[in-house]
Write a protein that holds these residues in place. Sequence first.
Motif, PDB file in Angstrom:
ATOM      1  N   GLU A 105      71.577  49.885  53.281  1.00 28.77           N
ATOM      2  CA  GLU A 105      71.483  48.175  53.440  1.00 28.77           C
ATOM      3  C   GLU A 105      70.818  47.083  54.935  1.00 28.77           C
ATOM      4  OE1 GLU A 105      74.423  49.949  51.986  1.00 28.77           O
ATOM      5  OE2 GLU A 105      73.910  50.806  53.653  1.00 28.77           O
ATOM      6  N   ILE A 113      67.210  46.777  53.025  1.00 31.91           N
ATOM      7  CA  ILE A 113      67.015  45.604  52.667  1.00 31.91           C
ATOM      8  C   ILE A 113      67.520  44.205  53.550  1.00 31.91           C
ATOM      9  CG2 ILE A 113      68.669  44.538  51.179  1.00 31.91           C
ATOM     10  CD1 ILE A 113      69.617  46.205  49.821  1.00 31.91           C
ATOM     11  N   ALA A 114      68.121  44.835  54.548  1.00 29.94           N
ATOM     12  CA  ALA A 114      68.105  43.200  56.050  1.00 29.94           C
ATOM     13  C   ALA A 114      66.388  43.385  55.961  1.00 29.94           C
ATOM     14  CB  ALA A 114      68.940  43.394  56.333  1.00 29.94           C
ATOM     15  N   LYS A 169      64.701  40.457  54.175  1.00 28.72           N
ATOM     16  CA  LYS A 169      65.390  39.313  52.675  1.00 28.72           C
ATOM     17  C   LYS A 169      65.255  38.225  52.865  1.00 28.72           C
ATOM     18  CE  LYS A 169      70.240  39.853  52.475  1.00 28.72           C
ATOM     19  NZ  LYS A 169      71.620  40.441  53.476  1.00 28.72           N
TER      20      LYS A 169
END
Length: 369
Positions: free
Chosen positions: A362, A365-366, A369
């Motif tokens: 997570e 991915i951030a 983004k």
Amino acid sequence: MNFKTLTQRAGAVAAALLVAGAAHAANLNSDKVGTEADFEDVTKFCGTKPIKVALSVGFMNANRQMKFEELKDEAAKCPNITEVGLADGQGNPEKELANIRSLAAQGFDIILLGPPDAGPAAIPAMRDAMRMGSVVIPIEVGVNFPGKIGTDYTTIVTPNQEQMASVYAQFLVDQLHGKGNVIVWGGSPGAPQTTAQEPGWKKVFADNPGINVLEGPVVSGWDPAQYQKVTTALLAKYPEIDGMYSDYGVGVLGSLRAFKAAGRPMPPVTGLDANGAQCFYTENKPNEPKLEMGLTSSWTWIFRLALRKGLAAVNDIDSEEPSIVNVDLLVDSTSDNPEIHPVCDPDLPADVSLHSSLLSKEQLIAIFK
């Protein structure tokens, strides 16, 4: 904690140069060689006094952005770290050196250089920052970086670049059965990482005289587009290229795309662990029997280790962690162990180091983004 990007404040530098640097008595084990298994918990080194940390880079890319996020993640475990800053030289060596001096003038206790893209030319700026009282740690420079520990910089923290280069080179020797034409890729001209790796691959290839290095280190700037552009010219120049030595997994994909566009069989390649490289392999391998990949750790954790060394210095706490870290293949498409075969995660960006990073999926991915 305040995370911010820093800009140069040159006016304060001249005055701050008159301030004598503080001495640090901790044993940082600057010549200790080890592996990730020897790493320790950062809370051992946090201390209690307020500390400001900054990262200086010659230019930012996706790999360094991941490392910076790992640095911030590690720093967040020390409540007394009040600021983590970033100074980007934007590809200008003069700006990079000015940033180092500026960070010291702004009172940053720990300045991490990740890595100093200006190479040895950055040493005078590092020395000035030391005199102003900052702990200064060049990162990823290899074991033979010029300058003197304790005078020009506090310590080094680096993957064992020469050892890693020998791992890459041996992978190619094995895939080519000791005979073939190889292109060796480097990064920017004079980059410490490229310079530090050269003795490693040269020795392995010299021990295997059937390997012919056609050119190298070829300047890539660690830019996939540059890899592709230059490879197109190399393919026109050389009728047979059997292997590609690279220290950047995503970058060498540019080379492979040039092979594909030219209708030439894709050769075995090396590089740093990257999701994009593994996805490319899984997509193209069925039609490219000669394509193999040997990827080492991309050491996204290296800024964490450097931070711990910096904290140890500031707080006069002895560090038993290695300063020089050996790395092996984390991804080997030819291995008998299926656990280290290339695996693609379509949810993650190309530059994400799937096997190396200590961040969660997570968090990774951030970042992009």
